[in-house]
Design a protein around this motif. Sequence first.
Motif, mmCIF file in Angstrom:
data_model
loop_
_atom_site.group_PDB
_atom_site.id
_atom_site.type_symbol
_atom_site.label_atom_id
_atom_site.label_comp_id
_atom_site.label_asym_id
_atom_site.label_seq_id
_atom_site.Cartn_x
_atom_site.Cartn_y
_atom_site.Cartn_z
ATOM 1 N N ALA A 66 0.838 -1.206 0.000
ATOM 2 C CA ALA A 66 0.000 0.000 0.000
ATOM 3 C C ALA A 66 0.866 1.245 0.000
ATOM 4 O O ALA A 66 0.575 2.227 -0.709
ATOM 5 N N LEU A 67 1.950 1.217 0.763
ATOM 6 C CA LEU A 67 2.863 2.360 0.793
ATOM 7 C C LEU A 67 3.511 2.578 -0.571
ATOM 8 O O LEU A 67 3.647 3.724 -1.030
ATOM 9 N N LEU A 70 0.881 4.133 -2.810
ATOM 10 C CA LEU A 70 0.665 5.535 -2.444
ATOM 11 C C LEU A 70 1.860 6.407 -2.837
ATOM 12 O O LEU A 70 1.687 7.582 -3.193
ATOM 13 N N THR A 71 3.049 5.831 -2.813
ATOM 14 C CA THR A 71 4.243 6.576 -3.224
ATOM 15 C C THR A 71 4.179 6.927 -4.705
ATOM 16 O O THR A 71 4.401 8.074 -5.095
ATOM 17 N N ALA A 73 1.521 7.033 -6.520
ATOM 18 C CA ALA A 73 0.391 7.952 -6.702
ATOM 19 C C ALA A 73 0.811 9.375 -6.342
ATOM 20 O O ALA A 73 0.471 10.329 -7.046
ATOM 21 N N GLY A 74 1.570 9.513 -5.255
ATOM 22 C CA GLY A 74 2.043 10.837 -4.854
ATOM 23 C C GLY A 74 2.963 11.455 -5.885
ATOM 24 O O GLY A 74 2.848 12.647 -6.208
ATOM 25 N N ALA A 135 -1.567 8.061 -11.229
ATOM 26 C CA ALA A 135 -1.985 8.407 -9.866
ATOM 27 C C ALA A 135 -3.350 7.812 -9.546
ATOM 28 O O ALA A 135 -3.549 7.228 -8.472
ATOM 29 N N LEU A 139 -3.926 4.812 -6.790
ATOM 30 C CA LEU A 139 -4.803 4.964 -5.625
ATOM 31 C C LEU A 139 -5.757 3.770 -5.516
ATOM 32 O O LEU A 139 -6.025 3.279 -4.424
ATOM 33 N N ALA A 142 -3.767 0.964 -4.172
ATOM 34 C CA ALA A 142 -3.555 1.129 -2.725
ATOM 35 C C ALA A 142 -4.750 0.602 -1.943
ATOM 36 O O ALA A 142 -4.586 -0.028 -0.885
#
Length: 153
Positions: A66-67, A70-71, A73-74, A135, A139, A142
Amino acid sequence: MTREFCIVLAAGGSAALLLAAYAFQHIGGMAPCALCIWQRWPHGAAIVLGGLALVLGGRALAWLGALAALTTAGIGLYHTGVERGWWQGPSTCSGADIGSLSPEELFEQIMTAPLVRCDEVAWQMLGLSMASWNAVAALGLAVLWVLAATRTP
């Protein structure tokens, strides 16, 4: 959905996005910018984490997946902001190892290398750039990773 199915979907989604990026690069001839390449690394990590999570089990690997999602996606959201002029992007560009090149070879490489800027949209669909689509998809991945982490075995 079972934990394993969520992991397969999440890691498989990262694999599909990574393969698409390489297809755009190698088949479509679209050289990636530095931010595009940065977005690829977390997908690679998510694929490895997915394989490990399927073999070893445990919630920690799913949370790391998940991290990773999210990375990327960020980074994709940051890249989208750079493309739309909301903020400045990195001042550096990607380059090759130039230590062993003669001045003539270096000049030739510079003159023939494609100029890839992070603040220009190279491809878009439905008004969203490739970074934006990454992104959005990341998400969603994630969410799958979080489902995998919170499912009971």
